[in-house]
Design a protein around this motif. Structure first.
Motif, PDB file in Angstrom:
ATOM      1  N   GLU A 266     -12.031  -7.531  13.321  1.00  0.00           N
ATOM      2  CA  GLU A 266     -10.808  -7.075  13.972  1.00  0.00           C
ATOM      3  C   GLU A 266      -9.649  -7.017  12.979  1.00  0.00           C
ATOM      4  OE1 GLU A 266      -7.950  -5.866  16.820  1.00  0.00           O
ATOM      5  OE2 GLU A 266     -10.123  -5.664  16.617  1.00  0.00           O
ATOM      6  N   LEU A 267      -9.540  -8.035  12.114  1.00  0.00           N
ATOM      7  CA  LEU A 267      -8.503  -8.014  11.087  1.00  0.00           C
ATOM      8  C   LEU A 267      -8.678  -6.804  10.167  1.00  0.00           C
ATOM      9  CD1 LEU A 267      -8.104 -11.739   9.914  1.00  0.00           C
ATOM     10  CD2 LEU A 267      -6.366 -10.299  10.991  1.00  0.00           C
ATOM     11  N   ARG A 268      -9.917  -6.522   9.792  1.00  0.00           N
ATOM     12  CA  ARG A 268     -10.180  -5.380   8.915  1.00  0.00           C
ATOM     13  C   ARG A 268      -9.764  -4.076   9.597  1.00  0.00           C
ATOM     14  NH1 ARG A 268     -14.450  -6.744   6.851  1.00  0.00           N
ATOM     15  NH2 ARG A 268     -13.889  -6.841   4.648  1.00  0.00           N
ATOM     16  N   ARG A 269     -10.005  -3.942  10.898  1.00  0.00           N
ATOM     17  CA  ARG A 269      -9.609  -2.744  11.629  1.00  0.00           C
ATOM     18  C   ARG A 269      -8.093  -2.561  11.583  1.00  0.00           C
ATOM     19  NH1 ARG A 269      -7.332  -1.288  16.061  1.00  0.00           N
ATOM     20  NH2 ARG A 269      -7.050  -3.459  16.772  1.00  0.00           N
ATOM     21  N   ILE A 270      -7.357  -3.652  11.796  1.00  0.00           N
ATOM     22  CA  ILE A 270      -5.889  -3.594  11.792  1.00  0.00           C
ATOM     23  C   ILE A 270      -5.377  -3.215  10.407  1.00  0.00           C
ATOM     24  CG2 ILE A 270      -3.791  -4.984  12.033  1.00  0.00           C
ATOM     25  CD1 ILE A 270      -5.343  -6.607  14.188  1.00  0.00           C
ATOM     26  N   PHE A 271      -5.927  -3.868   9.373  1.00  0.00           N
ATOM     27  CA  PHE A 271      -5.483  -3.573   8.004  1.00  0.00           C
ATOM     28  C   PHE A 271      -5.809  -2.124   7.632  1.00  0.00           C
ATOM     29  CE2 PHE A 271      -5.996  -8.291   6.557  1.00  0.00           C
ATOM     30  CZ  PHE A 271      -4.930  -8.640   7.367  1.00  0.00           C
ATOM     31  N   THR A 272      -6.969  -1.656   8.050  1.00  0.00           N
ATOM     32  CA  THR A 272      -7.379  -0.281   7.746  1.00  0.00           C
ATOM     33  C   THR A 272      -6.382   0.716   8.335  1.00  0.00           C
ATOM     34  OG1 THR A 272      -9.728  -0.893   7.665  1.00  0.00           O
ATOM     35  CG2 THR A 272      -9.211   1.442   8.028  1.00  0.00           C
ATOM     36  N   GLU A 273      -5.991   0.491   9.567  1.00  0.00           N
ATOM     37  CA  GLU A 273      -5.030   1.392  10.222  1.00  0.00           C
ATOM     38  C   GLU A 273      -3.677   1.360   9.525  1.00  0.00           C
ATOM     39  OE1 GLU A 273      -4.785   0.413  14.331  1.00  0.00           O
ATOM     40  OE2 GLU A 273      -6.764   1.240  14.831  1.00  0.00           O
ATOM     41  N   ARG A 274      -3.242   0.159   9.159  1.00  0.00           N
ATOM     42  CA  ARG A 274      -1.925   0.055   8.533  1.00  0.00           C
ATOM     43  C   ARG A 274      -1.904   0.751   7.167  1.00  0.00           C
ATOM     44  NH1 ARG A 274       1.889   0.528  10.101  1.00  0.00           N
ATOM     45  NH2 ARG A 274       3.144  -0.756   8.704  1.00  0.00           N
ATOM     46  N   PHE A 275      -2.906   0.495   6.333  1.00  0.00           N
ATOM     47  CA  PHE A 275      -2.912   1.106   4.997  1.00  0.00           C
ATOM     48  C   PHE A 275      -3.039   2.627   5.085  1.00  0.00           C
ATOM     49  CE2 PHE A 275      -3.818  -3.171   3.260  1.00  0.00           C
ATOM     50  CZ  PHE A 275      -2.943  -3.156   2.184  1.00  0.00           C
ATOM     51  N   ALA A 276      -3.704   3.116   6.096  1.00  0.00           N
ATOM     52  CA  ALA A 276      -3.875   4.562   6.257  1.00  0.00           C
ATOM     53  C   ALA A 276      -2.589   5.260   6.685  1.00  0.00           C
ATOM     54  CB  ALA A 276      -4.983   4.846   7.270  1.00  0.00           C
ATOM     55  N   SER A 277      -1.533   4.492   6.965  1.00  0.00           N
ATOM     56  CA  SER A 277      -0.290   5.093   7.464  1.00  0.00           C
ATOM     57  C   SER A 277       0.674   5.493   6.359  1.00  0.00           C
ATOM     58  CB  SER A 277       0.420   4.114   8.410  1.00  0.00           C
ATOM     59  OG  SER A 277       0.915   2.987   7.693  1.00  0.00           O
ATOM     60  N   LYS A 278       0.415   5.070   5.121  1.00  0.00           N
ATOM     61  CA  LYS A 278       1.313   5.391   4.015  1.00  0.00           C
ATOM     62  C   LYS A 278       0.506   5.778   2.780  1.00  0.00           C
ATOM     63  CE  LYS A 278       4.760   1.919   5.484  1.00  0.00           C
ATOM     64  NZ  LYS A 278       5.765   2.862   6.020  1.00  0.00           N
ATOM     65  N   THR A 279       1.187   6.374   1.815  1.00  0.00           N
ATOM     66  CA  THR A 279       0.529   6.780   0.568  1.00  0.00           C
ATOM     67  C   THR A 279       0.371   5.584  -0.366  1.00  0.00           C
ATOM     68  OG1 THR A 279       2.591   7.267  -0.607  1.00  0.00           O
ATOM     69  CG2 THR A 279       1.629   9.048   0.741  1.00  0.00           C
ATOM     70  N   GLN A 280      -0.440   5.782  -1.388  1.00  0.00           N
ATOM     71  CA  GLN A 280      -0.601   4.726  -2.388  1.00  0.00           C
ATOM     72  C   GLN A 280       0.731   4.396  -3.053  1.00  0.00           C
ATOM     73  OE1 GLN A 280      -2.320   5.388  -6.454  1.00  0.00           O
ATOM     74  NE2 GLN A 280      -4.038   4.161  -5.688  1.00  0.00           N
ATOM     75  N   ALA A 281       1.520   5.422  -3.353  1.00  0.00           N
ATOM     76  CA  ALA A 281       2.823   5.200  -3.981  1.00  0.00           C
ATOM     77  C   ALA A 281       3.752   4.415  -3.060  1.00  0.00           C
ATOM     78  CB  ALA A 281       3.463   6.535  -4.359  1.00  0.00           C
ATOM     79  N   ASP A 282       3.710   4.708  -1.763  1.00  0.00           N
ATOM     80  CA  ASP A 282       4.523   3.967  -0.799  1.00  0.00           C
ATOM     81  C   ASP A 282       4.165   2.491  -0.812  1.00  0.00           C
ATOM     82  OD1 ASP A 282       5.830   6.274   0.045  1.00  0.00           O
ATOM     83  OD2 ASP A 282       4.399   6.655   1.677  1.00  0.00           O
ATOM     84  N   TRP A 283       2.852   2.207  -0.717  1.00  0.00           N
ATOM     85  CA  TRP A 283       2.418   0.800  -0.679  1.00  0.00           C
ATOM     86  C   TRP A 283       2.708   0.095  -1.998  1.00  0.00           C
ATOM     87  CZ3 TRP A 283       2.210  -1.082   3.777  1.00  0.00           C
ATOM     88  CH2 TRP A 283       1.640  -0.421   4.858  1.00  0.00           C
ATOM     89  N   SER A 284       2.608   0.809  -3.102  1.00  0.00           N
ATOM     90  CA  SER A 284       2.926   0.204  -4.396  1.00  0.00           C
ATOM     91  C   SER A 284       4.388  -0.221  -4.447  1.00  0.00           C
ATOM     92  CB  SER A 284       2.617   1.191  -5.535  1.00  0.00           C
ATOM     93  OG  SER A 284       1.232   1.453  -5.616  1.00  0.00           O
ATOM     94  N   ARG A 285       5.271   0.616  -3.930  1.00  0.00           N
ATOM     95  CA  ARG A 285       6.694   0.255  -3.906  1.00  0.00           C
ATOM     96  C   ARG A 285       6.929  -0.952  -3.004  1.00  0.00           C
ATOM     97  NH1 ARG A 285       7.413   5.953  -4.338  1.00  0.00           N
ATOM     98  NH2 ARG A 285       7.230   6.218  -2.078  1.00  0.00           N
ATOM     99  N   ILE A 286       6.228  -1.033  -1.900  1.00  0.00           N
ATOM    100  CA  ILE A 286       6.392  -2.143  -0.956  1.00  0.00           C
ATOM    101  C   ILE A 286       5.924  -3.459  -1.558  1.00  0.00           C
ATOM    102  CG2 ILE A 286       5.500  -3.099   1.215  1.00  0.00           C
ATOM    103  CD1 ILE A 286       5.556  -0.189   2.301  1.00  0.00           C
ATOM    104  N   PHE A 287       4.793  -3.428  -2.259  1.00  0.00           N
ATOM    105  CA  PHE A 287       4.180  -4.681  -2.712  1.00  0.00           C
ATOM    106  C   PHE A 287       4.530  -5.071  -4.144  1.00  0.00           C
ATOM    107  CE2 PHE A 287       1.253  -3.777   0.879  1.00  0.00           C
ATOM    108  CZ  PHE A 287       1.395  -4.993   1.552  1.00  0.00           C
ATOM    109  N   ASP A 288       5.005  -4.132  -4.953  1.00  0.00           N
ATOM    110  CA  ASP A 288       5.415  -4.495  -6.310  1.00  0.00           C
ATOM    111  C   ASP A 288       6.529  -5.536  -6.248  1.00  0.00           C
ATOM    112  OD1 ASP A 288       3.620  -2.885  -7.574  1.00  0.00           O
ATOM    113  OD2 ASP A 288       5.078  -1.474  -8.403  1.00  0.00           O
ATOM    114  N   GLY A 289       6.419  -6.560  -7.076  1.00  0.00           N
ATOM    115  CA  GLY A 289       7.426  -7.615  -7.092  1.00  0.00           C
ATOM    116  C   GLY A 289       7.188  -8.713  -6.079  1.00  0.00           C
ATOM    117  N   THR A 290       6.108  -8.609  -5.303  1.00  0.00           N
ATOM    118  CA  THR A 290       5.764  -9.659  -4.341  1.00  0.00           C
ATOM    119  C   THR A 290       4.520 -10.411  -4.830  1.00  0.00           C
ATOM    120  OG1 THR A 290       4.152  -8.455  -2.972  1.00  0.00           O
ATOM    121  CG2 THR A 290       6.502  -8.041  -2.553  1.00  0.00           C
ATOM    122  N   ASP A 291       4.192 -11.496  -4.148  1.00  0.00           N
ATOM    123  CA  ASP A 291       2.970 -12.244  -4.440  1.00  0.00           C
ATOM    124  C   ASP A 291       1.891 -11.977  -3.392  1.00  0.00           C
ATOM    125  OD1 ASP A 291       3.688 -13.389  -6.811  1.00  0.00           O
ATOM    126  OD2 ASP A 291       4.404 -15.261  -5.935  1.00  0.00           O
ATOM    127  N   ALA A 292       1.879 -10.775  -2.873  1.00  0.00           N
ATOM    128  CA  ALA A 292       0.881 -10.430  -1.850  1.00  0.00           C
ATOM    129  C   ALA A 292      -0.491 -10.163  -2.454  1.00  0.00           C
ATOM    130  CB  ALA A 292       1.343  -9.204  -1.069  1.00  0.00           C
TER     131      ALA A 292
END
Length: 382
Positions: A266-292
């Motif tokens: 179920e967690l994998r399903r949720i994560f899959t949907e969320r990551f599919a909502s933005k581009t790689q560049a979008d997610w890179s900007r969100i997570f760069d500079g974090t400890d995620a």
């Protein structure tokens, strides 16, 4: 450089031995690749910094030439099946009698002893025999070999290079050379020591592909983005996992516990949907500079232009513009200085090398005329 002054004779082979030779050359060793004669082109794509001598080993005279090169060098690197060098009279027992300081590295799939010692094989076979292949792959699928990296290059070429450097270090104390029996089965298994030794703490209790580090955990996997690219997620520790959820804009209170195995799908399903909502560049900007612990899965075309890799100059180009990784690790005083010239043609350096090893011009010319050695001057002055 760290290996300056070390002379290496590398018998031409494929994949692991050439990688081993390239490592030694990158860090300063003078590596001479011994090629066969009458070969149109070299298959060695890891010939950076090496020189090539072409010798006809089907002749007694050619074998004698190779013997002279070997006994005047520090290291012999041979990738043949057990017994091939002995048939030529160039086994370690013979050569070490003439040069007791010689380090004779034998890089094979199954090693120099055992019932498989003379058997053919490739990375996937060695990986299978190491036990590691049984642990690689996704749940419900057959075992999967990750390219030919684990046995050929990590367990083979890199481990053999380590053995050579260790033997060179020991020789400074004893004054004696030795034989290195580098088995890719054993090298791969040794690289996998963490997997072997972590079984006792319950890290691999579940079936293949259902554990934390083998794609079983939804917080240690890759996810496709809206532009068809991917992000890699490694948010194992609780504090990193919280950062992951924050970046995904998911409420932790509405999710099952991170370590609830039964809820991982179920967690994998949720994560899959969320990551599919933005581009790689979008997610890179969100997570760069974090400890995620979330990073873009970079293609070969992208990797050198990533800011981090650019700042460290982690990738380099040769004289023809071809890009490849910079040698690692970085040494503070004696770093590698990789050659940027084109890879050698077969026999490109035959005359020069033979002169360095004491052959006269008359002897060399006679051997060239008789087909005992071969010289290709096409690239000699480039």
């Amino acid at each position: 450089m760290a290996l300056a002054g070390v002379r290496v004779i590398e018998l031409a082979g494929l994949a692991p031995a050439p990688f081993c030779g390239m490592i030694l050359a990158d860090f300063g060793a003078k590596v001479i690749r011994v090629d066969r004669t009458k070969v149109a082109m070299a298959m060695d794509t890891q010939a950076r910094g090496k020189r090539s001598v072409a010798i006809n080993l089907k002749t007694a005279e050619g074998v004698a030439v190779l013997r002279k090169l070997c006994v005047q060098s520090d290291v012999v690197l041979e990738p043949y099946r057990k017994g091939v060098m002995e048939k030529l009279g160039l086994g370690p027992q013979e050569l070490l009698k003439e040069n007791p300081r010689l380090i004779y590295a034998r890089l094979t799939g199954y090693g120099q002893s055992g019932s498989y010692a003379t058997a053919a094989g490739h990375d996937i076979n060695y990986l299978a025999m190491s036990g590691l292949l049984s642990r690689l792959g996704r749940s419900g699928e057959k075992p999967y070999a990750p390219l030919n990296l684990v046995a050929d290059f990590a367990g083979g070429g890199l481990t053999c290079a380590l053995g050579i450097v260790l033997a060179l270090l020991e020789r400074t104390k004893s004054g004696k050379g030795q034989v290195i029996d580098a088995s890719m089965v054993e090298g791969a298994a040794y690289v996998g020591s963490f997997v072997w030794k972590s079984r006792s703490i319950g890290m691999w209790d579940r079936s293949r592909g259902e554990n934390m580090l083998d794609s079983g955990a939804p917080f240690y996997d890759t996810y496709e983005t809206s532009d068809g690219k991917y992000m890699a997620v490694g948010a194992i520790e609780p504090q990193f996992y919280r950062q992951l959820l924050k970046g995904l804009e998911v409420d932790a209170g509405e999710l099952p516990p991170q370590m609830s195995f039964s809820d991982w799908p179920e967690l994998r399903r949720i994560f899959t949907e969320r990551f599919a909502s933005k581009t790689q560049a979008d997610w890179s900007r969100i997570f760069d500079g974090t400890d995620a612990c979330v990073t873009p899965v970079l293609s070969f075309d992208q990797v050198s232009s990533h800011p981090h890799n650019q700042e460290r100059a982690s990738f380099m180009k040769d004289s023809s513009g071809e890009e490849s990784p910079r040698p690692a690790p970085v040494l503070s005083r004696t770093p590698a200085e990789p050659c940027r010239a084109s890879d050698p043609a077969i026999g490109e350096h035959t005359v020069k090398v033979l002169e360095e090893y004491g052959f006269t011009s008359s002897e060399i010319n006679q051997m060239l005329a008789a087909g005992i050695v071969e010289y290709n001057a096409v690239k000699a002055k480039l």
